[in-house]
Motif scaffolding. Sequence first.
Motif, PDB file in Angstrom:
ATOM      1  N   PHE A  90      35.927  37.587  34.279  1.00  0.00           N
ATOM      2  CA  PHE A  90      35.808  37.051  35.633  1.00  0.00           C
ATOM      3  C   PHE A  90      37.189  36.770  36.210  1.00  0.00           C
ATOM      4  N   LEU A  91      38.031  36.139  35.410  1.00  0.00           N
ATOM      5  CA  LEU A  91      39.363  35.766  35.882  1.00  0.00           C
ATOM      6  C   LEU A  91      40.258  36.987  36.056  1.00  0.00           C
ATOM      7  N   LEU A  92      40.148  37.944  35.150  1.00  0.00           N
ATOM      8  CA  LEU A  92      40.968  39.149  35.255  1.00  0.00           C
ATOM      9  C   LEU A  92      40.662  39.914  36.545  1.00  0.00           C
ATOM     10  N   CYS A  93      39.392  39.910  36.936  1.00  0.00           N
ATOM     11  CA  CYS A  93      38.981  40.659  38.116  1.00  0.00           C
ATOM     12  C   CYS A  93      38.869  39.787  39.362  1.00  0.00           C
ATOM     13  N   ASN A  94      39.174  38.500  39.204  1.00  0.00           N
ATOM     14  CA  ASN A  94      39.104  37.586  40.353  1.00  0.00           C
ATOM     15  C   ASN A  94      37.754  37.691  41.051  1.00  0.00           C
ATOM     16  N   LYS A  95      36.684  37.659  40.243  1.00  0.00           N
ATOM     17  CA  LYS A  95      35.331  37.819  40.764  1.00  0.00           C
ATOM     18  C   LYS A  95      34.377  36.957  39.944  1.00  0.00           C
ATOM     19  N   LYS A  96      33.403  36.362  40.608  1.00  0.00           N
ATOM     20  CA  LYS A  96      32.493  35.427  39.945  1.00  0.00           C
ATOM     21  C   LYS A  96      31.683  36.084  38.847  1.00  0.00           C
ATOM     22  N   ASP A  97      31.232  37.308  39.054  1.00  0.00           N
ATOM     23  CA  ASP A  97      30.435  38.014  38.059  1.00  0.00           C
ATOM     24  C   ASP A  97      30.783  39.497  38.129  1.00  0.00           C
ATOM     25  N   ASN A 152      40.290  44.500  42.780  1.00  0.00           N
ATOM     26  CA  ASN A 152      40.488  43.252  42.032  1.00  0.00           C
ATOM     27  C   ASN A 152      40.966  43.494  40.598  1.00  0.00           C
ATOM     28  N   ILE A 153      40.794  44.740  40.106  1.00  0.00           N
ATOM     29  CA  ILE A 153      41.138  45.029  38.721  1.00  0.00           C
ATOM     30  C   ILE A 153      42.648  45.224  38.596  1.00  0.00           C
ATOM     31  N   PRO A 154      43.307  44.509  37.694  1.00  0.00           N
ATOM     32  CA  PRO A 154      44.761  44.655  37.531  1.00  0.00           C
ATOM     33  C   PRO A 154      45.141  46.094  37.195  1.00  0.00           C
ATOM     34  N   ASN A 155      46.191  46.598  37.833  1.00  0.00           N
ATOM     35  CA  ASN A 155      46.712  47.942  37.548  1.00  0.00           C
ATOM     36  C   ASN A 155      45.660  49.030  37.701  1.00  0.00           C
ATOM     37  N   TYR A 156      44.735  48.829  38.631  1.00  0.00           N
ATOM     38  CA  TYR A 156      43.675  49.814  38.812  1.00  0.00           C
ATOM     39  C   TYR A 156      44.252  51.146  39.265  1.00  0.00           C
ATOM     40  N   LYS A 157      43.768  52.213  38.637  1.00  0.00           N
ATOM     41  CA  LYS A 157      44.156  53.571  39.036  1.00  0.00           C
ATOM     42  C   LYS A 157      42.885  54.389  39.161  1.00  0.00           C
ATOM     43  N   GLY A 174      35.624  57.975  40.829  1.00  0.00           N
ATOM     44  CA  GLY A 174      35.874  56.616  41.292  1.00  0.00           C
ATOM     45  C   GLY A 174      35.951  55.561  40.224  1.00  0.00           C
ATOM     46  N   SER A 175      35.915  55.945  38.957  1.00  0.00           N
ATOM     47  CA  SER A 175      36.004  54.942  37.901  1.00  0.00           C
ATOM     48  C   SER A 175      37.460  54.601  37.614  1.00  0.00           C
ATOM     49  N   ALA A 176      37.674  53.437  37.012  1.00  0.00           N
ATOM     50  CA  ALA A 176      39.034  53.034  36.667  1.00  0.00           C
ATOM     51  C   ALA A 176      39.477  53.776  35.411  1.00  0.00           C
ATOM     52  N   THR A 177      40.775  53.986  35.289  1.00  0.00           N
ATOM     53  CA  THR A 177      41.283  54.766  34.160  1.00  0.00           C
ATOM     54  C   THR A 177      41.162  54.025  32.842  1.00  0.00           C
ATOM     55  N   ASP A 178      41.245  52.712  32.839  1.00  0.00           N
ATOM     56  CA  ASP A 178      41.203  51.982  31.580  1.00  0.00           C
ATOM     57  C   ASP A 178      40.421  50.680  31.746  1.00  0.00           C
ATOM     58  N   ALA A 192      40.253  45.174  32.624  1.00  0.00           N
ATOM     59  CA  ALA A 192      39.281  44.152  33.019  1.00  0.00           C
ATOM     60  C   ALA A 192      38.720  43.405  31.809  1.00  0.00           C
ATOM     61  N   GLY A 193      39.274  43.658  30.623  1.00  0.00           N
ATOM     62  CA  GLY A 193      38.807  42.976  29.424  1.00  0.00           C
ATOM     63  C   GLY A 193      37.599  43.624  28.779  1.00  0.00           C
TER      64      GLY A 193
END
Length: 330
Positions: free
Chosen positions: A231-238, A250-255, A260-264, A268-269
Motif C-alpha cells: 500500500f505504501l509503496l504504491c501510495n494507494k489504500k488497496d 503510483n508504482i516506483p520506477n514504473y516502466k 500495459g503491465s509494469a516491467t517488474d 510494488a513489493g
Amino acid sequence: MRLYLMTERWLQMKEMELHWLNIKKREMRKVIFIWMLCCGLVACNREDKETHASFKDMEWFVVEDSDDELDHLIYEFYVSTGIPLFYTDTIRSRTEINEWGREYTLYQILNPNYMIEGMANLWTFKKSEDREKLKKGVEFFRDQVYPKLPEGYRSPCYLLVDKLYQKEFYQDEVGARKGLNTTVIGKISEMDEMSEEDQKRLAWEVVAEELYDTISVNYEKELDAFFQVSFLLCNKKDVYSDLITKFKNNIPNYKAAVHGSATDPREAGFLRWWQSNWYTPEYKDDVCGYLIEVLLGDDDGFATRNAGFSGCLKKYDMMKDIAIELGLRN
C-alpha cells in the motif's frame, strides 16, 4: 401531578404485562420440553424392525484396492496414511428414492471452486489421462508432499491433474489450489521434466495452500502490516486484485511494458503480476507466494535475487516470522 400519576400507572401496567409474558414463556418452554421428551421416548420404544439404514453418513473418500498398478499404489498410500488421492473429479455416487418414489443419483464431485457460500468459479483444470505420469504424481505426493504436511493441516482428499489454471480467461497456471472438499495439485504432466528444485517448490505450494486459512485467521495484525508494505509503496489504500494501469503512475520506477503491465512487480513489493500481467495478485496469492519462498529456506538466495527491492525483503522477513511461530522454520 396528574401527569406523573398517569405515567406511574402506565409503567406499573407495563411491568405487570412483562411479568405475565415471562410466566407464559416459561410455561411454553415446559410444554416444548415435555413434547420433545415424549417424542424421544416414543422413538426409543420403536421395535428394531422399524429401523433402516439412511446412507446419510456414507464415506465418500474411501479408497478401495485394485489389481491396477496405479490404483493399487494409491490404495497402499491410503492404508498407510489415511489420505485419499484421486485423478478423476467424480469419485463416487449413490442412488436414492425421492418422496414420489422416483430414483435419483447423488454424485461426489471434487472441485476447488466449491465454497461454503457457493461456487467461486475461479479455477479450471485439465484431468490427466497418462497413467504413468499419474503414478509419478502419486510418488511425488508420497515422497515430497506428505512429509512436509504439518499434522492437522490436510484436506479431506487430493486431486491430481495435468494442468490447473487461475481463471478461465487469463489462464495463469498454478501448482495447487485448496477448495472446500479437496486440494487440487496440477503440473502432473510435467513430472518427467521437473527438476528436484521445481518439485520441492510445488510441494511447498501445496503446504502453503493448506496453511493459508489458519494464517489469515490467527495472524490478522501481522498480515495487515504485510499488506501495508505494498500500500505504501504504491501510495494507494488497496492495491490487490487491481488493474495495474489504473495506478501505474503510483508504482516506483514504473516502466511500461507489453500490454500495459509494469516491467517488474517487485517495485510494488510483489513477486509476480497475475492474470496475463494485467492485474496485481489477490491477497491469498501474495501471502502464499511469500510463504513458499520462506518454506524453501533459501534466505540468502532470496536476498540476493531481490537486492534493491526493500519491500520484498521486508515482506519476506514478516512471513518468515509467521512461519517460525508456526514451527515451520527455525
